[in-house]
Scaffold this motif. Structure first.
Motif, PDB file in Angstrom:
ATOM      1  N   VAL A  74     129.468 101.740  59.074  1.00  0.00           N
ATOM      2  CA  VAL A  74     129.060 100.799  58.006  1.00  0.00           C
ATOM      3  C   VAL A  74     130.185  99.876  57.545  1.00  0.00           C
ATOM      4  CG1 VAL A  74     127.202 102.271  57.121  1.00  0.00           C
ATOM      5  CG2 VAL A  74     129.533 102.588  56.262  1.00  0.00           C
ATOM      6  N   GLY A  75     131.303  99.873  58.220  1.00  0.00           N
ATOM      7  CA  GLY A  75     132.411  99.017  57.814  1.00  0.00           C
ATOM      8  C   GLY A  75     133.424  99.773  56.964  1.00  0.00           C
ATOM      9  N   LYS A  76     134.628  99.210  56.873  1.00  0.00           N
ATOM     10  CA  LYS A  76     135.715  99.907  56.189  1.00  0.00           C
ATOM     11  C   LYS A  76     135.440 100.089  54.695  1.00  0.00           C
ATOM     12  CE  LYS A  76     140.666  99.759  55.269  1.00  0.00           C
ATOM     13  NZ  LYS A  76     140.706 101.213  55.150  1.00  0.00           N
ATOM     14  N   ARG A  77     135.024  99.032  54.008  1.00  0.00           N
ATOM     15  CA  ARG A  77     134.846  99.122  52.558  1.00  0.00           C
ATOM     16  C   ARG A  77     133.753 100.121  52.195  1.00  0.00           C
ATOM     17  NH1 ARG A  77     134.647  93.657  49.160  1.00  0.00           N
ATOM     18  NH2 ARG A  77     136.758  93.659  50.053  1.00  0.00           N
ATOM     19  N   LEU A  78     132.582  99.973  52.823  1.00  0.00           N
ATOM     20  CA  LEU A  78     131.473 100.881  52.521  1.00  0.00           C
ATOM     21  C   LEU A  78     131.791 102.293  53.019  1.00  0.00           C
ATOM     22  CD1 LEU A  78     128.768 100.643  51.109  1.00  0.00           C
ATOM     23  CD2 LEU A  78     127.682 100.211  53.320  1.00  0.00           C
ATOM     24  N   GLY A  79     132.484 102.364  54.132  1.00  0.00           N
ATOM     25  CA  GLY A  79     132.878 103.671  54.651  1.00  0.00           C
ATOM     26  C   GLY A  79     133.792 104.403  53.690  1.00  0.00           C
ATOM     27  N   ASP A  80     134.742 103.677  53.084  1.00  0.00           N
ATOM     28  CA  ASP A  80     135.646 104.277  52.099  1.00  0.00           C
ATOM     29  C   ASP A  80     134.889 104.754  50.858  1.00  0.00           C
ATOM     30  OD1 ASP A  80     137.858 103.970  53.666  1.00  0.00           O
ATOM     31  OD2 ASP A  80     138.593 102.156  52.672  1.00  0.00           O
ATOM     32  N   ILE A  81     133.859 104.008  50.484  1.00  0.00           N
ATOM     33  CA  ILE A  81     133.046 104.413  49.324  1.00  0.00           C
ATOM     34  C   ILE A  81     132.345 105.738  49.603  1.00  0.00           C
ATOM     35  CG2 ILE A  81     130.980 103.841  47.963  1.00  0.00           C
ATOM     36  CD1 ILE A  81     131.805 100.895  48.196  1.00  0.00           C
ATOM     37  N   PHE A  82     131.786 105.865  50.795  1.00  0.00           N
ATOM     38  CA  PHE A  82     131.093 107.110  51.139  1.00  0.00           C
ATOM     39  C   PHE A  82     132.072 108.274  51.315  1.00  0.00           C
ATOM     40  CE2 PHE A  82     127.556 104.272  52.741  1.00  0.00           C
ATOM     41  CZ  PHE A  82     126.660 104.666  51.762  1.00  0.00           C
ATOM     42  N   ILE A  83     133.274 107.984  51.808  1.00  0.00           N
ATOM     43  CA  ILE A  83     134.304 109.018  51.881  1.00  0.00           C
ATOM     44  C   ILE A  83     134.686 109.467  50.476  1.00  0.00           C
ATOM     45  CG2 ILE A  83     136.730 109.457  52.449  1.00  0.00           C
ATOM     46  CD1 ILE A  83     135.010 109.628  54.885  1.00  0.00           C
ATOM     47  N   ASN A 331     121.646 123.926  39.875  1.00  0.00           N
ATOM     48  CA  ASN A 331     120.453 123.175  40.294  1.00  0.00           C
ATOM     49  C   ASN A 331     120.806 121.732  40.637  1.00  0.00           C
ATOM     50  OD1 ASN A 331     117.609 124.506  40.099  1.00  0.00           O
ATOM     51  ND2 ASN A 331     118.749 125.397  38.407  1.00  0.00           N
ATOM     52  N   ILE A 332     121.587 121.080  39.758  1.00  0.00           N
ATOM     53  CA  ILE A 332     122.004 119.700  40.015  1.00  0.00           C
ATOM     54  C   ILE A 332     122.880 119.636  41.255  1.00  0.00           C
ATOM     55  CG2 ILE A 332     123.319 117.747  39.084  1.00  0.00           C
ATOM     56  CD1 ILE A 332     122.504 118.744  36.268  1.00  0.00           C
ATOM     57  N   TYR A 333     123.745 120.607  41.354  1.00  0.00           N
ATOM     58  CA  TYR A 333     124.701 120.680  42.454  1.00  0.00           C
ATOM     59  C   TYR A 333     123.990 120.775  43.806  1.00  0.00           C
ATOM     60  CZ  TYR A 333     128.365 122.987  45.260  1.00  0.00           C
ATOM     61  OH  TYR A 333     129.252 123.341  46.239  1.00  0.00           O
ATOM     62  N   SER A 334     122.891 121.512  43.875  1.00  0.00           N
ATOM     63  CA  SER A 334     122.174 121.656  45.144  1.00  0.00           C
ATOM     64  C   SER A 334     121.621 120.314  45.625  1.00  0.00           C
ATOM     65  CB  SER A 334     121.040 122.685  45.000  1.00  0.00           C
ATOM     66  OG  SER A 334     120.070 122.252  44.074  1.00  0.00           O
ATOM     67  N   TYR A 335     121.127 119.491  44.684  1.00  0.00           N
ATOM     68  CA  TYR A 335     120.634 118.162  45.055  1.00  0.00           C
ATOM     69  C   TYR A 335     121.787 117.234  45.427  1.00  0.00           C
ATOM     70  CZ  TYR A 335     116.121 119.583  43.111  1.00  0.00           C
ATOM     71  OH  TYR A 335     114.942 120.235  42.865  1.00  0.00           O
ATOM     72  N   LEU A 336     122.903 117.362  44.713  1.00  0.00           N
ATOM     73  CA  LEU A 336     124.090 116.563  45.003  1.00  0.00           C
ATOM     74  C   LEU A 336     124.590 116.856  46.414  1.00  0.00           C
ATOM     75  CD1 LEU A 336     126.019 114.571  43.470  1.00  0.00           C
ATOM     76  CD2 LEU A 336     127.460 116.555  42.985  1.00  0.00           C
ATOM     77  N   PHE A 337     124.570 118.130  46.776  1.00  0.00           N
ATOM     78  CA  PHE A 337     124.971 118.537  48.118  1.00  0.00           C
ATOM     79  C   PHE A 337     124.023 117.972  49.167  1.00  0.00           C
ATOM     80  CE2 PHE A 337     127.977 122.290  48.837  1.00  0.00           C
ATOM     81  CZ  PHE A 337     128.922 121.722  48.011  1.00  0.00           C
ATOM     82  N   LEU A 338     122.734 118.026  48.883  1.00  0.00           N
ATOM     83  CA  LEU A 338     121.745 117.512  49.824  1.00  0.00           C
ATOM     84  C   LEU A 338     122.010 116.040  50.120  1.00  0.00           C
ATOM     85  CD1 LEU A 338     119.079 117.905  51.404  1.00  0.00           C
ATOM     86  CD2 LEU A 338     117.861 117.245  49.315  1.00  0.00           C
ATOM     87  N   PHE A 339     122.380 115.299  49.090  1.00  0.00           N
ATOM     88  CA  PHE A 339     122.612 113.860  49.246  1.00  0.00           C
ATOM     89  C   PHE A 339     123.928 113.571  49.964  1.00  0.00           C
ATOM     90  CE2 PHE A 339     124.212 109.784  47.510  1.00  0.00           C
ATOM     91  CZ  PHE A 339     123.225 108.950  48.015  1.00  0.00           C
ATOM     92  N   ASN A 340     125.026 114.150  49.473  1.00  0.00           N
ATOM     93  CA  ASN A 340     126.358 113.818  49.977  1.00  0.00           C
ATOM     94  C   ASN A 340     126.781 114.599  51.220  1.00  0.00           C
ATOM     95  OD1 ASN A 340     127.139 111.745  48.271  1.00  0.00           O
ATOM     96  ND2 ASN A 340     127.940 113.124  46.718  1.00  0.00           N
ATOM     97  N   PHE A 341     126.223 115.770  51.410  1.00  0.00           N
ATOM     98  CA  PHE A 341     126.647 116.606  52.540  1.00  0.00           C
ATOM     99  C   PHE A 341     125.627 116.673  53.677  1.00  0.00           C
ATOM    100  CE2 PHE A 341     129.912 119.544  50.238  1.00  0.00           C
ATOM    101  CZ  PHE A 341     130.825 118.493  50.256  1.00  0.00           C
ATOM    102  N   ILE A 342     124.408 116.220  53.417  1.00  0.00           N
ATOM    103  CA  ILE A 342     123.389 116.245  54.473  1.00  0.00           C
ATOM    104  C   ILE A 342     122.886 114.831  54.788  1.00  0.00           C
ATOM    105  CG2 ILE A 342     121.100 117.068  55.154  1.00  0.00           C
ATOM    106  CD1 ILE A 342     123.023 119.305  55.119  1.00  0.00           C
ATOM    107  N   ILE A 343     122.320 114.166  53.787  1.00  0.00           N
ATOM    108  CA  ILE A 343     121.656 112.878  54.022  1.00  0.00           C
ATOM    109  C   ILE A 343     122.652 111.797  54.442  1.00  0.00           C
ATOM    110  CG2 ILE A 343     120.311 111.032  52.951  1.00  0.00           C
ATOM    111  CD1 ILE A 343     118.965 113.168  51.219  1.00  0.00           C
ATOM    112  N   ILE A 344     123.740 111.613  53.660  1.00  0.00           N
ATOM    113  CA  ILE A 344     124.697 110.552  53.992  1.00  0.00           C
ATOM    114  C   ILE A 344     125.372 110.804  55.337  1.00  0.00           C
ATOM    115  CG2 ILE A 344     126.892 109.488  53.328  1.00  0.00           C
ATOM    116  CD1 ILE A 344     125.982 109.534  50.468  1.00  0.00           C
TER     117      ILE A 344
END
Length: 362
Positions: A74-83, A331-344
């Motif tokens: 996705v490019g350096k800038r967007l990649g750094d954001i996701f990192i 509970n919040i953490y499980s959804y956060l993990f789903l987003f940042n550790f699985i979906i992204i």
């Protein structure tokens, strides 16, 4: 020495993927009820496919640098954001580790010992290991996982006679409801802890057998989670189990042989203390590895180690001091993990694989 082999990497997977689902299954069992073991089985298949896709993509493209993959996708800038989002999630993992360890010990075993006191002997001694090279992390992880697995086998044998397997049935008595999919999402999120190992991929040498050893590690994780979930249900039933914050700790208290051998807690203390310590250690080191990619030098990382440790301690104290607040966080953490550790990661690696495939064809 900053390189590890594929067997070491398999131990990292075991250390990150087991402990969350085993310690507080109530997060998803309140939604799926008796069918929780089915949800865990379905989630296990999905997480297996997810991680094998990740490793296969790396092996096919011969790119194992997580930052490079994100930037090429996705490019350096967007990649750094996701990192950066990944790093934020790693910090949330540190809070999970400290909070779960201190609160579980305080709630079930050391009622007179406050959580802040337990946290002191968890957070700050680990700094010594974190500041060492990767060889220290691997050594502690290998020894810890071997002991934890031995304890798990012993617990399985000791608690076998207290289980009623009829409590697993009937399946989907009230049909397939929305809550089942909510539980499935939470389980996937907690399973997402395996993604903590992604920053370590670049350190793996002799990657010829990486898929083989990853498959072995994933199968061990999956069987442990399915056995753990079915064990809780068959011991207590879901109605009673859902009233317990940490049912595995209560389950071991039933163990009694010859009316005086009562040592189930010893094994589960080893599993919980050791499991959370290893996950904390691996998450912290992964965070420092990713921060190094932003141009930070060793002297900066040393100060960050102390600052992050203190921040994790303070944050965990306010969360773990109240059981209801802690489980809201889980509970919040499980959804956060789903987003940042699985979906992204799935999106990033898919885009990267498609781009590499397209460039190869051209």
């Amino acid at each position: 020495m900053d390189k590890i082999n594929t067997k070491h990497f398999a131990f990292l997977l075991l250390a990150t993927g087991i402990v969350s689902l085993k310690t507080y299954p109530g997060v998803f069992m309140r939604d799926a009820g008796r069918d929780s073991w089915i949800a865990v089985t379905v989630a296990s298949v999905l997480i297996f496919a997810f991680y094998i896709f990740i490793i296969s993509t790396c092996k096919k493209t011969e790119v194992y640098n997580m930052r490079e993959i994100y930037e090429k996708a996705v490019g350096k800038r967007l990649g750094d954001i996701f990192i950066a989002l990944f790093i934020v999630n790693l910090f949330a993992t540190l809070i999970e580790c400290v909070s779960a360890e201190a609160n579980s010990m305080h709630t079930n075993m050391l009622l007179e010992t406050p959580t802040w006191y337990l946290m002191i002997f968890f957070v700050f001694p680990i700094i010594y290991t974190i500041r060492k090279e990767i060889v220290s992390i691997i050594t502690v992880t290998v020894i810890g996982i071997i002991l934890i697995m031995m304890a798990g086998i012993n617990l399985g044998i000791l608690t076998a006679r207290y289980k009623d397997w009829s409590l697993l049935f009937p399946i989907f008595k009230d049909g397939l409801k929305f809550n089942f999919f909510v539980a499935l999402a939470k389980i996937l999120g907690l399973y997402g802890s395996v993604s903590i190992t992604l920053p370590y991929l670049i350190r793996v040498r002799n990657r010829k057998s990486i898929i083989k050893h990853v498959i072995i590690a994933l199968l061990i994780i999956i069987q442990m989670e399915i056995v753990s979930t079915t064990g809780v249900i068959t011991t207590f039933g879901t109605v009673l189990a859902n009233t317990m914050p940490y049912p595995k700790l209560i389950q071991t208290q039933q163990v009694s042989y010859f009316r005086f051998l009562e040592f189930g807690e010893l094994y589960v203390m080893l599993q919980i203390l050791g499991g959370w310590m290893l996950k904390y250690l691996i998450s912290f080191y992964a965070m420092l590895s990713l921060l190094k990619g932003f141009g930070l030098k060793r002297k900066h990382l040393i100060w960050i180690t102390y600052i992050v440790s203190l921040a994790a301690y303070i944050s965990s104290y306010f969360i773990a001091d109240n059981l209801f607040r802690l489980f809201t966080f889980f509970n919040i953490y499980s959804y956060l993990f789903l987003f940042n550790f699985i979906i992204i990661p799935l999106i990033m690696f898919t885009i990267f694989a498609l781009k590499q495939s397209s460039s190869t064809q051209n």
